[in-house]
Design a protein around this motif. Structure first.
Motif, PDB file in Angstrom:
ATOM      1  N   THR A   1      22.783  65.822  37.570  1.00 44.32           N
ATOM      2  CA  THR A   1      23.908  64.899  37.587  1.00 44.32           C
ATOM      3  C   THR A   1      24.610  64.919  36.229  1.00 44.32           C
ATOM      4  O   THR A   1      24.045  65.414  35.240  1.00 44.32           O
TER       5      THR A   1
ATOM      6  N   ALA B   1      16.549  65.767  39.019  1.00 40.36           N
ATOM      7  CA  ALA B   1      17.568  64.719  39.181  1.00 40.36           C
ATOM      8  C   ALA B   1      18.877  65.276  39.721  1.00 40.36           C
ATOM      9  O   ALA B   1      19.853  64.543  39.844  1.00 40.36           O
TER      10      ALA B   1
ATOM     11  N   ARG C   1      19.551  56.459  43.928  1.00 40.15           N
ATOM     12  CA  ARG C   1      19.549  55.009  43.739  1.00 40.15           C
ATOM     13  C   ARG C   1      19.981  54.238  44.971  1.00 40.15           C
ATOM     14  O   ARG C   1      20.246  53.044  44.901  1.00 40.15           O
TER      15      ARG C   1
ATOM     16  N   THR D   1      22.617  63.560  33.336  1.00 37.80           N
ATOM     17  CA  THR D   1      21.513  64.432  32.908  1.00 37.80           C
ATOM     18  C   THR D   1      22.044  65.678  32.219  1.00 37.80           C
ATOM     19  O   THR D   1      21.420  66.188  31.287  1.00 37.80           O
TER      20      THR D   1
ATOM     21  N   ALA E   1      16.890  60.532  40.814  1.00 34.50           N
ATOM     22  CA  ALA E   1      18.221  59.929  40.651  1.00 34.50           C
ATOM     23  C   ALA E   1      18.838  59.510  41.970  1.00 34.50           C
ATOM     24  O   ALA E   1      20.059  59.492  42.103  1.00 34.50           O
TER      25      ALA E   1
ATOM     26  N   ALA F   1      19.056  54.689  35.707  1.00 33.24           N
ATOM     27  CA  ALA F   1      19.964  55.842  35.711  1.00 33.24           C
ATOM     28  C   ALA F   1      19.366  56.903  34.802  1.00 33.24           C
ATOM     29  O   ALA F   1      19.252  56.683  33.590  1.00 33.24           O
ATOM     30  N   ILE F   2      18.950  58.018  35.386  1.00 35.94           N
ATOM     31  CA  ILE F   2      18.320  59.061  34.579  1.00 35.94           C
ATOM     32  C   ILE F   2      19.359  59.600  33.599  1.00 35.94           C
ATOM     33  O   ILE F   2      20.360  60.183  33.990  1.00 35.94           O
ATOM     34  N   SER F   3      19.108  59.348  32.323  1.00 36.15           N
ATOM     35  CA  SER F   3      20.087  59.718  31.294  1.00 36.15           C
ATOM     36  C   SER F   3      19.336  60.145  30.045  1.00 36.15           C
ATOM     37  O   SER F   3      18.217  60.654  30.107  1.00 36.15           O
TER      38      SER F   3
END
Length: 767
Positions: free
Chosen positions: A290, A287, A217, A293, A215, A238-240
């Motif tokens: 965040t 990540a 960026r 996450t 994550a 976007a790590i989601s």
């Protein structure tokens, strides 16, 4: 669950927090009513709504108590803190490190205000040596409250910071020198991140690889961001929920294949679920846990919990449970675009694909899923100021499987190989890099066609969009679904709001310390300056100007004026031209890097012209010996009933020259203060000649330059001119018409409970 979630969300958007005891009293009253009489079920929903509001209110009061007091902004505060994030190197402004820090227990702002808990701040330190994560420091800090641009469609940095738990931001002073109290040690994750940064450095797409792995960026270039935005694929970086869901499914699949190793059947389910949960949690940990996450992990955990209990639960029950748990964990999550996109996308998939999972092949199901998600997100994207890419469906049909089935697995394998002694991860990194390169080519090809559509944002258009989406997502056989098609067509051709002929709207955009004014007539658009651009790559053309113009339903400009070469006026013209076609460029002077793709003319050689009954005229000639500021273009706009003067950064000598040439012809109802209200401008004679009823200072909030100067404010005050500062009003829109300059709207009219209250900019403001 729905009632409690509604109470939490509604409280997050209040302009003022009611005292917590009001909710408590209402809750007690509802409970007593329930005990004393038979009441309908709706009272239970109201009770739960009260419970949610009480919880969110208590959280809000706690967060407000952590906020830096406004009276202490920009003052030196000696504080002790712990560095809680990995410092990031920034090369702008000579180089500095940015990190998150939490105050140590017992710290107070000044002598009297001691916040509860450990408030978090985002800090910059202008040093060549990175501080150690986990270390404790004592330093002189200069802080300010979370605050961002207030303009239609612009990214609100202050809202973003507060919703993510920050109580302020600032920097470390050099004197006295910061003193380390206790040495720290990087966490295991931070050590891995540092190790992987070095390992990924040789690869062309290292920025994308770092974004997908942990994550980070920062390595994604502005060009790559524009490609993702133009193709509706920004969510991939976007790590989601999607990424956590992918890794969760891999863990579940691994558990399913290994379950035969477990002799007892009752433990097989736990093995499968345990491997899934461990995989998802490990990825979220990598990540940095965040907020997206955390949200995704809660959603995944809700589904696993229901499976572990072997309970049949409808998808909507799991969705509602996850929604409530996320809001309990993050009461301000509703201020994050990702929160709405995640839950509405899942809702679209549940509602749109219900009963159709066996219809068609994999490609058909994938196409159907992409279609319902893109359509369902149209109102959300419009409300958050994002455009809808017309190429989102073909782009995601390739990009999502590429990331899920190829790129992300390769990166995870490379990560594991990197951590195994004696094993080379280079071949796997190379494959992942090449796969990302191919995906970039595909997205770049689609992005060249353009096609970002900005849905009109009005109350009626949003209502039609929501109804159309609901109809489109209804199961097959439901009558009335075809009514959605004329609604969609109506949205595509929804007319943008424009001034009538003979009038002009002037939008003075909130670009901080800089200037940008958008003049709009019935059929034409002129943009005067772009606001600042910084050597970090950040610019207000991308973040403020283009979103405001697109939100106004405009997709091209007739004229772009760059008053002079100062960076807080010329901004990043390349960024603007990459997003909006411009027919003509007008400039006061050339500057390094001036785009050659646009035909430029000097504002001193341009004759008077008229658009829709509105007269535009550039005044005078530059003073060559007066520096950059005195070469500014000076634009006079006249409607017959009113006039406005936009003088750029001219100073006293240029004002005198204009006064000698035009005299009382300078008279204007609206004046954009020369040079942001600097003490070198706005002379007494100039103000007398212009005689504005309204003057606007385009300045940054508590900026180091101190604009507008107190002496200048006093001069306008003596002449009873209404004074507006964009630092406090946000973007202001005027209409030049029958009654002179009238305020149509201003952005800080609507505020959230942590923001300072702003007064209406002028007595002439609309109620």
């Amino acid at each position: 669950m729905t009632g409690a979630a509604t109470g939490i969300v509604a409280t997050a958007f209040l302009p003022t927090l009611p005292p917590w005891w009001i909710y408590l009293a209402l809750l007690v009253a509802l409970t007593l009513l329930k005990l004393c009489a038979h009441i309908p079920r709706c009272y239970l929903v109201a009770t739960m709504c009260c419970v949610g509001a009480l919880y969110a209110s208590l959280h809000g009061h706690w967060r407000l108590a952590q906020l830096l007091p406004a009276a202490l902004e920009k003052q030196d505060l000696s504080l002790r803190f712990e560095i809680v994030s990995l410092p990031e190197r920034r090369e702008a402004s000579g180089g500095y490190y940015r990190f998150d820090a939490r105050l140590l227990p017992g710290q107070c702002y000044g002598d009297q205000v001691c916040p509860p808990g450990r408030p978090k701040f985002r800090l910059n330190w202008y040093t060549d040596t990175p501080p150690q994560p986990g270390s404790h420091w004592q330093a002189q800090l200069r802080l300010r409250q979370p605050r961002g641009y207030a303009s239609p469609g612009a990214f609100d940095y202050g809202r973003w910071l507060f919703a993510r738990g920050y109580s302020g931001l600032g920097y470390l002073r050099d004197t006295p020198a910061p003193r380390q109290i206790r040495a720290g040690a990087a966490s295991l994750r931070q050590q891995w991140v540092e190790q992987l940064r070095g390992a990924l450095a040789p690869y062309a797409n290292q920025g994308l690889m770092r974004a997908l792995l942990f994550a980070d960026r920062e390595g994604i270039s502005p060009v790559q961001w524009r490609q993702f935005s133009a193709t509706g694929t920004s969510h991939l970086m976007a790590i989601s929920g999607m990424h956590i869901g992918m890794v969760l499914s891999w863990g579940l699949a691994l558990g399913w294949f290994t379950r035969l190793l477990v002799p007892h059947a009752r433990w097989r389910l736990w093995l499968t679920l345990g491997l899934g949960a461990a995989s998802a949690t490990s990825y979220a940990w990598l990540a940095g846990f965040t907020l997206p996450t955390q949200r995704a992990l809660i959603m995944a955990g809700s589904a696993l919990l229901l499976l572990a209990q072997r309970r049949f639960a409808s998808p909507w029950s799991a969705w509602s449970l996850a929604l409530l748990l996320v809001l309990i964990w993050q009461p301000l999550a509703a201020h994050q675009a990702g929160f709405w996109m995640s839950f509405i996308a899942v809702a679209c998939l549940i509602g749109g694909l219900q009963g159709m999972r066996t219809v068609g092949g994999h490609w058909q199901q994938g196409l159907r899923a992409q279609t319902v998600v893109v359509l369902g997100l149209v109102p959300v994207l419009a409300l958050w100021g994002f455009g809808v890419s017309l190429w989102a469906i073909p782009a995601n049909l390739i990009a999502i499987p590429a990331v899920a089935l190829c790129i992300l697995p390769l990166l995870i394998i490379g990560l594991i190989a990197e951590l195994c002694p004696g094993v080379s991860a280079a071949p796997v990194w190379t494959l992942a890099d090449q796969a990302l390169g191919l995906m970039q080519r595909w997205l770049s090809y689609l992005a060249e066609f353009g096609g970002v559509w900005q849905a009109p944002v009005t109350g009626l258009s949003m209502l039609i969009a929501v109804v159309a989406v609901i109809l489109l997502l209804m199961p097959r056989g439901v009558p009335g679904r075809l009514l959605a098609l004329p609604m969609v067509v109506a949205l595509l051709y929804w007319p943008a709001e424009r001034p009538p002929p003979g009038r002009v709207w002037l939008h003075v955009l909130d670009v901080g310390q800089g200037l940008s004014v958008w003049a709009q007539t019935a059929r034409h658009n002129l943009l005067f300056d772009l606001g600042p651009a910084y050597d970090s790559g950040f610019n207000t053309a991308d973040t403020v100007v283009v979103p405001a113009i697109r939100r106004g339903g405009i997709d091209q400009l007739d004229t772009l004026v760059i008053s002079h070469a100062d960076t807080d006026h010329r901004g990043d013209s390349e960024a603007l031209l990459a997003s909006l076609p411009v027919a003509r460029g007008v400039a006061g002077e050339p500057w390094p890097g001036q785009p050659e793709t646009l035909p430029w003319v000097s504002c001193y050689h341009l004759p008077v012209w008229q658009w829709d009954g509105v007269v535009f005229r550039f005044l005078g000639s530059p003073l060559i010996d007066g520096g950059n500021n005195n070469r500014s273009c000076v634009l006079h706009i006249e409607t017959g009933q009113g006039a406005a003067l936009i003088p750029g950064d001219i100073e006293a000598s240029r004002e005198a020259a204009l006064l000698a040439r035009y005299g009382q012809d300078l008279a204007s109802d609206l004046l954009i203060a020369p040079h942001h209200g600097s003490k070198t401008s706005s002379t007494e004679d100039f103000i007398d000649a212009v005689a504005p009823s309204v003057v606007v200072f385009s300045a940054g909030y508590k900026h180091a330059y101190g604009h507008p100067a107190e002496a200048v404010v006093a001069r306008y005050q003596r002449r009873n001119a209404c004074q507006i500062n964009t630092a406090y009003s946000g973007t202001v829109t005027f209409e030049l018409g029958d009654s002179g300059a009238r305020v149509r709207n201003w952005s800080r009219r609507h505020r959230y409970y942590w923001e300072a209250k702003s007064s209406p900019p002028c007595a002439k403001a609309e109620p």
